[in-house]
Structures are given as structure tokens and as C-alpha cells.
Scaffold this motif. Structure first.
Motif, PDB file in Angstrom:
ATOM      1  N   LEU A  38     -12.102  -5.355  -0.168  1.00 57.04           N
ATOM      2  CA  LEU A  38     -12.495  -5.371   1.240  1.00 57.04           C
ATOM      3  C   LEU A  38     -12.169  -4.031   1.885  1.00 57.04           C
ATOM      4  CD1 LEU A  38     -13.480  -7.144   3.711  1.00 57.04           C
ATOM      5  CD2 LEU A  38     -11.048  -7.470   4.192  1.00 57.04           C
ATOM      6  N   GLN A  39     -11.004  -3.485   1.540  1.00 60.45           N
ATOM      7  CA  GLN A  39     -10.595  -2.186   2.075  1.00 60.45           C
ATOM      8  C   GLN A  39     -11.606  -1.107   1.675  1.00 60.45           C
ATOM      9  OE1 GLN A  39      -6.320  -0.699   2.248  1.00 60.45           O
ATOM     10  NE2 GLN A  39      -7.038   0.459   0.490  1.00 60.45           N
ATOM     11  N   GLU A  40     -12.055  -1.128   0.427  1.00 60.07           N
ATOM     12  CA  GLU A  40     -13.063  -0.160  -0.035  1.00 60.07           C
ATOM     13  C   GLU A  40     -14.345  -0.280   0.776  1.00 60.07           C
ATOM     14  OE1 GLU A  40     -13.843  -0.188  -4.254  1.00 60.07           O
ATOM     15  OE2 GLU A  40     -11.730  -0.542  -4.715  1.00 60.07           O
ATOM     16  N   LEU A  41     -14.718  -1.516   1.075  1.00 60.21           N
ATOM     17  CA  LEU A  41     -15.950  -1.768   1.813  1.00 60.21           C
ATOM     18  C   LEU A  41     -15.827  -1.289   3.263  1.00 60.21           C
ATOM     19  CD1 LEU A  41     -18.543  -3.128   0.788  1.00 60.21           C
ATOM     20  CD2 LEU A  41     -17.702  -5.293   1.739  1.00 60.21           C
ATOM     21  N   PHE A  42     -14.689  -1.566   3.881  1.00 63.58           N
ATOM     22  CA  PHE A  42     -14.471  -1.197   5.285  1.00 63.58           C
ATOM     23  C   PHE A  42     -14.376   0.316   5.463  1.00 63.58           C
ATOM     24  CE2 PHE A  42     -11.647  -0.495   8.982  1.00 63.58           C
ATOM     25  CZ  PHE A  42     -12.336  -1.203   9.952  1.00 63.58           C
ATOM     26  N   PHE A  43     -13.698   0.975   4.494  1.00 63.74           N
ATOM     27  CA  PHE A  43     -13.508   2.426   4.586  1.00 63.74           C
ATOM     28  C   PHE A  43     -14.461   3.174   3.645  1.00 63.74           C
ATOM     29  CE2 PHE A  43      -9.153   0.812   5.656  1.00 63.74           C
ATOM     30  CZ  PHE A  43      -9.090   1.298   6.945  1.00 63.74           C
ATOM     31  N   GLN A  44     -15.656   2.656   3.444  1.00 61.63           N
ATOM     32  CA  GLN A  44     -16.536   3.213   2.421  1.00 61.63           C
ATOM     33  C   GLN A  44     -16.956   4.658   2.688  1.00 61.63           C
ATOM     34  OE1 GLN A  44     -20.045   0.814   2.041  1.00 61.63           O
ATOM     35  NE2 GLN A  44     -21.064   1.776   3.761  1.00 61.63           N
ATOM     36  N   ASN A  45     -16.827   5.113   3.924  1.00 60.24           N
ATOM     37  CA  ASN A  45     -17.205   6.495   4.227  1.00 60.24           C
ATOM     38  C   ASN A  45     -16.031   7.466   4.171  1.00 60.24           C
ATOM     39  OD1 ASN A  45     -19.935   5.837   4.697  1.00 60.24           O
ATOM     40  ND2 ASN A  45     -19.426   5.111   6.751  1.00 60.24           N
ATOM     41  N   GLN A  56      -9.080   6.820   2.391  1.00 58.82           N
ATOM     42  CA  GLN A  56      -8.646   5.519   2.893  1.00 58.82           C
ATOM     43  C   GLN A  56      -9.073   4.362   1.993  1.00 58.82           C
ATOM     44  OE1 GLN A  56      -6.544   4.593   5.209  1.00 58.82           O
ATOM     45  NE2 GLN A  56      -6.096   6.698   5.783  1.00 58.82           N
ATOM     46  N   LYS A  57     -10.088   4.563   1.198  1.00 59.40           N
ATOM     47  CA  LYS A  57     -10.529   3.519   0.269  1.00 59.40           C
ATOM     48  C   LYS A  57      -9.481   3.247  -0.813  1.00 59.40           C
ATOM     49  CE  LYS A  57     -14.592   4.318  -1.506  1.00 59.40           C
ATOM     50  NZ  LYS A  57     -15.886   4.946  -1.859  1.00 59.40           N
ATOM     51  N   VAL A  58      -8.634   4.253  -1.059  1.00 56.30           N
ATOM     52  CA  VAL A  58      -7.686   4.187  -2.176  1.00 56.30           C
ATOM     53  C   VAL A  58      -6.330   3.665  -1.704  1.00 56.30           C
ATOM     54  CG1 VAL A  58      -6.427   5.617  -3.852  1.00 56.30           C
ATOM     55  CG2 VAL A  58      -8.848   6.029  -3.422  1.00 56.30           C
ATOM     56  N   PRO A  59      -5.733   2.714  -2.448  1.00 53.43           N
ATOM     57  CA  PRO A  59      -4.410   2.199  -2.065  1.00 53.43           C
ATOM     58  C   PRO A  59      -3.308   3.225  -2.294  1.00 53.43           C
ATOM     59  CG  PRO A  59      -5.115   1.228  -4.151  1.00 53.43           C
ATOM     60  CD  PRO A  59      -6.286   2.010  -3.627  1.00 53.43           C
ATOM     61  N   SER A  60      -2.122   2.936  -1.794  1.00 55.20           N
ATOM     62  CA  SER A  60      -0.997   3.875  -1.873  1.00 55.20           C
ATOM     63  C   SER A  60      -0.627   4.238  -3.301  1.00 55.20           C
ATOM     64  CB  SER A  60       0.227   3.292  -1.170  1.00 55.20           C
ATOM     65  OG  SER A  60       0.631   2.091  -1.809  1.00 55.20           O
ATOM     66  N   PHE A  61      -0.889   3.321  -4.244  1.00 52.97           N
ATOM     67  CA  PHE A  61      -0.482   3.557  -5.639  1.00 52.97           C
ATOM     68  C   PHE A  61      -1.566   4.220  -6.480  1.00 52.97           C
ATOM     69  CE2 PHE A  61      -1.190  -0.918  -4.580  1.00 52.97           C
ATOM     70  CZ  PHE A  61      -2.388  -1.170  -5.229  1.00 52.97           C
ATOM     71  N   GLY A  62      -2.733   4.505  -5.888  1.00 50.99           N
ATOM     72  CA  GLY A  62      -3.767   5.252  -6.601  1.00 50.99           C
ATOM     73  C   GLY A  62      -4.682   4.385  -7.445  1.00 50.99           C
ATOM     74  N   THR A  63      -5.404   5.038  -8.348  1.00 50.26           N
ATOM     75  CA  THR A  63      -6.389   4.355  -9.187  1.00 50.26           C
ATOM     76  C   THR A  63      -6.237   4.788 -10.646  1.00 50.26           C
ATOM     77  OG1 THR A  63      -8.018   6.112  -8.907  1.00 50.26           O
ATOM     78  CG2 THR A  63      -8.054   4.318  -7.287  1.00 50.26           C
ATOM     79  N   VAL A  64      -6.826   4.013 -11.537  1.00 47.41           N
ATOM     80  CA  VAL A  64      -6.821   4.363 -12.969  1.00 47.41           C
ATOM     81  C   VAL A  64      -7.483   5.718 -13.172  1.00 47.41           C
ATOM     82  CG1 VAL A  64      -7.735   3.743 -15.243  1.00 47.41           C
ATOM     83  CG2 VAL A  64      -6.770   1.968 -13.769  1.00 47.41           C
ATOM     84  N   ALA A  65      -8.596   5.948 -12.483  1.00 48.42           N
ATOM     85  CA  ALA A  65      -9.361   7.197 -12.657  1.00 48.42           C
ATOM     86  C   ALA A  65      -8.520   8.431 -12.345  1.00 48.42           C
ATOM     87  CB  ALA A  65     -10.609   7.170 -11.776  1.00 48.42           C
ATOM     88  N   THR A  66      -7.651   8.335 -11.329  1.00 43.81           N
ATOM     89  CA  THR A  66      -6.854   9.508 -10.944  1.00 43.81           C
ATOM     90  C   THR A  66      -5.506   9.550 -11.663  1.00 43.81           C
ATOM     91  OG1 THR A  66      -6.085   8.275  -9.002  1.00 43.81           O
ATOM     92  CG2 THR A  66      -7.914   9.818  -8.682  1.00 43.81           C
ATOM     93  N   ALA A  67      -5.172   8.504 -12.416  1.00 48.07           N
ATOM     94  CA  ALA A  67      -3.890   8.467 -13.136  1.00 48.07           C
ATOM     95  C   ALA A  67      -4.027   8.822 -14.609  1.00 48.07           C
ATOM     96  CB  ALA A  67      -3.258   7.079 -13.004  1.00 48.07           C
ATOM     97  N   LYS A  68      -5.182   8.525 -15.207  1.00 50.15           N
ATOM     98  CA  LYS A  68      -5.291   8.589 -16.673  1.00 50.15           C
ATOM     99  C   LYS A  68      -5.150   9.991 -17.267  1.00 50.15           C
ATOM    100  CE  LYS A  68     -10.386   8.371 -16.532  1.00 50.15           C
ATOM    101  NZ  LYS A  68     -10.713   9.695 -17.045  1.00 50.15           N
TER     102      LYS A  68
END
Length: 420
Positions: free
Chosen positions: A155-162, A166-178
Motif C-alpha cells: 500500500l505504501q508503494e502505491l501511495f508514494f508511487q511517484n 518514500q516507497k522504500v521501507p526503512s530497512f531497504g530492499t533485496v535489490a539494493t542489498a544484494k
């Protein structure tokens, strides 16, 4: 007592005899970014696991035991535009164990963690790094297993899609961690130490001047530190983004996001608090009583708001066949508040619960430090206990109506059971 230890480095001491423990929080604040969230999260795991002089987790734990069982942790959080790295410690007051030097020893331990990490030849210890990176990736991949959390993030991704950040949570994503390396994290660590805004909080039965002398010895660079704007705002649009996703779920998750114009510190924030309590924040709210209890259309139904990002969320767990009925009923509850359909009893009950929540928070050391943090960042919002209570008491049904009328639906997300 508030003291500036250096450029962008604040010390806030809250002396109190309420507690037998002393709590310390060192918070590093930077602008939240899609590119750095995962790296800063991985850094917290590395700092929490060991250090140069305590190269194993056992040795670090032994040192904490020697500090009379002190607890310690490093974590990340997000507030508005800010990404926070929190280094926290809780220890018994030295007077209870006959050790007048205990606070000095605790701060020396924190200094070891921050300024002497397990780094050799320009890279974090490879074994520790590999383990913690694997743990982080496993955690990020597991987010999909917790369906309620997953739906909230989507839902957060959808609300902040632009807004990519802000779409990304505080702990990040697999794409930016790997692709992170042990060398990368050294640069991330140095940037945090030298460029982040730093706020230090100490609460307990302590002498402020003594605390100031202890922390003044920490070798922070007197550099130009960044202090980002804390609030995130986005422009209004008439478009409602809707997305349905399918997975092996027993209970469908229907979440809605609304844009709000009331931010922390605004005069109308008390009306927003009362509105949320009446809408879905408490067990007597319209969502809980009508959607869940009266009509039995949801397993749970609640609302919450983020006054640093202009977001109000509704979360429900439903039978997917009832999605349209639930959407209709949620809208009815909002419309009811827009019409001012609130009894004086409901209004009084909501205010009483909000005041009780607030008064309980005054006994919570973490809540006191969070309030002190906001007072430092937003000094114009600082208010006394009496002013806060008065702010709640003054909210009228008309003020609640005004908030309800300003709330605009922007995103609908539903996670449903796959037919296959």
C-alpha cells in the motif's frame, strides 16, 4: 538540559529519579534514500554483532554482562524524510551496585562500537559481513510471508508511487542489498559518523554536567552535518491508484491510503487525533464497531495516521468475496464523520482514551526521548502537559467534521487468494 556538543551534535539530558536504570540513545539522522536504506540497515547488524576489541558476539555479550547485565542494540527507523540509525543502551544506575564509574564505562563501550568496528584493511570482517548480509537478505525475502506487513508495504508503494525514496521501507530492499560489499559498508559507516545529524539522549538519575563531560570526549568530527527537512509532502491528485494481488492467503487483506493535510505541530493535529480515534483507532470506533462487530465483514478493521508524511491508513482482514461490501461500508463510516454523526459520549470517550495514552507515555523513557527528539527538531511544537490536554479537550465535533472532509482516498490495495 540541552547542550550542543558540536555542529549538528546535540545532547539532551533528562534527569529523573523515577527509574533505577539509565537509558542512552544516540540517534543518527540522514535523509531517507532508496539507495542507502539497506546499507545502513546492514551496518546496524555489523555494529551490533562485534567490534575490533570484541571480535566475537560472545566477547561482546561478556562485556555487557560485566556492565551488570546492560542491554544494547542498534536499529533503523524512518520518520518523514528522515532515516534514523538508533544506538541504544540501558544499564542499572551505578549507585545501586556501588559503581560510580558505570556510566563512564557504558559510554566507553558505545564509543568502542561506533569508532572501533570490526574493520581491517579497509573492509568489515568478511565472516561477520557474509553472515549478517545473508540474514538481512533472508529477512527481506521473508517479508512476503507476513501477509499483513506485506500488504501494508505494498500500500505504501502505491501511495508514494511517484517518490522512489518514500516507497522504500526503512530497512531497504533485496535489490539494493544484494550487491553490497564489506568495503562498501566502511564508506557507509564513515559517512554516517561524519555527515549525519546526531542527537544524544540520556534519561535517569544522572547529573547533567557530568553527562556532558563524559559525552564531550567522544571523538566526533566537527564537520558540516546535514539536517534534512523532516516532513514529506506530495502534491494532490484526483487519481485513485488501485491494485489487486494474488497469493496463497486464507484471509484477504484490503488496505486503503488517504492523503491528509494536517501535519505534526499543526493546530488541527488534535482534531486529527480525535478523528482517527473515532474512525478506526479505538475499539469503540466506527470501523471496529460497524465493519467488524455489527456487520461481521472483517476479522480486523483499524485506522492509523502518519503526520510526518500526510498519510492515513485503513487496514482490514476480510473474506475476499466481501471486498466491495467492505469498501462501501468503510466509505459510509467516513461519510458519517463528514456529516458530524458523533455522540457527545463517543467524543468524550475518545478524548479520555487519547489523554490516558498521553499520560501513560510520560512514564515511558523511550516515549520521553522521542518527544525530546521532536522538540529539538521542531522547537515551535514543544508544549506543556497542560497545553496538550487542553488541545484534546478543545476539539469539537465540527473540527472532526473538518478533518473528515479534508481526507482524500488515494490508494486501494487488496491481497487476495489465488484461484490456482
Amino acid at each position: 538540559m540541552s547542550v550542543e556538543l558540536g555542529k549538528g551534535i546535540n545532547l539532551e539530558v533528562i534527569p529523573t529519579k523515577k527509574y533505577k536504570t539509565t537509558r542512552i540513545l544516540i540517534r543518527f539522522s540522514a535523509r531517507h534514500s532508496e539507495k542507502t536504506a539497506a546499507a545502513r540497515t546492514l551496518l546496524t547488524s555489523l555494529l551490533e554483532t562485534n567490534s575490533l576489541n570484541y571480535p566475537t558476539q560472545n566477547e561482546l555479550s561478556t562485556r555487557l554482562a560485566e556492565l551488570y547485565g546492560a542491554s544494547f542494540g542498534v536499529s533503523v527507523a524512518k520518520k518523514g524524510n528522515l532515516h534514523q540509525v538508533n544506538v541504544g543502551m540501558s544499564l542499572v544506575n551505578g549507585s545501586y551496585v556501588g559503581n560510580g564509574n558505570l556510566l563512564n564505562e557504558a559510554v566507553a563501550f558505545l564509543q568502542e562500537i561506533l569508532f572501533a568496528p570490526n574493520v581491517k584493511d579497509g573492509a568489515f570482517d568478511e565472516k561477520t559481513f557474509a553472515t549478517e548480509k545473508e540474514n538481512l537478505l533472508a529477512y527481506l525475502k521473508s517479508m512476503k510471508e507476513d501477509k499483513q506487513t506485506y500488504a501494508s508495504l505494498r500500500l505504501q508503494e502505491l501511495f508514494f508511487q511517484n517518490d522512489a525514496d518514500q516507497k522504500v521501507p526503512s530497512f531497504g530492499t533485496v535489490a539494493t542489498a544484494k550487491d553490497l560489499t564489506a568495503t562498501d559498508l566502511v564508506a557507509v559507516h564513515q559517512k554516517m559518523l561524519n555527515e549525519d545529524h546526531i542527537d544524544i539522549f540520556v534519561i535517569g538519575d544522572v547529573e547533567p554536567k557530568n553527562v556532558q563531560e563524559i559525552f564531550a570526549k567522544m571523538p566526533f568530527l566537527n564537520s558540516e552535518r546535514v539536517k534534512p527537512e523532516i516532513f514529506f509532502t506530495q502534491s494532490h491528485s484526483n487519481i485513485i491508484n488501485e491494485h489487486v494481488e494474488y497469493d496463497q492467503v486464507i484471509q484477504a487483506k484490503l488496505n486503503l491510503a488517504y492523503q491528509i493535510d494536517t501535519y505534526y505541530g499543526d493546530p488541527s493535529r488534535f482534531a486529527l487525533m480525535v478523528f482517527n480515534g473515532l474512525f478506526g483507532g479505538f475499539p469503540h470506533s466506527k470501523l471496529f464497531m460497524n465493519v467488524r462487530e455489527k456487520e461481521s465483514l472483517a476479522y480486523y478493521a483499524s485506522s492509523s495516521f502518519d503526520s510526518f508524511r500526510g498519510l492515513l491508513k485503513v487496514q482490514t482482514g476480510i473474506d475476499q468475496e466481501k471486498r466491495e461490501a467492505v469498501l462501501h461500508l468503510i466509505n459510509e463510516q467516513l461519510e458519517s464523520l463528514r456529516q458530524g454523526e458523533v455522540t457527545q459520549e463517543e467524543l468524550a470517550q475518545t478524548k479520555a482514551m487519547l489523554k490516558n495514552q498521553y499520560l501513560l507515555s510520560l512514564d515511558n523513557p523511550q516515549a520521553l526521548m522521542e518527544n525530546a527528539y521532536l522538540d529539538l527538531w521542531l522547537p515551535h511544537t514543544k508544549m506543556s502537559e497542560e497545553a496538550f490536554i487542553a488541545g484534546i479537550d478543545e476539539v469539537s465535533i465540527e473540527a472532526v467534521k473538518k478533518i473528515a472532509l479534508s481526507v482524500k482516498l488515494k490508494a486501494i490495495y487488496c491481497l487476495e487468494r489465488s484461484e490456482s
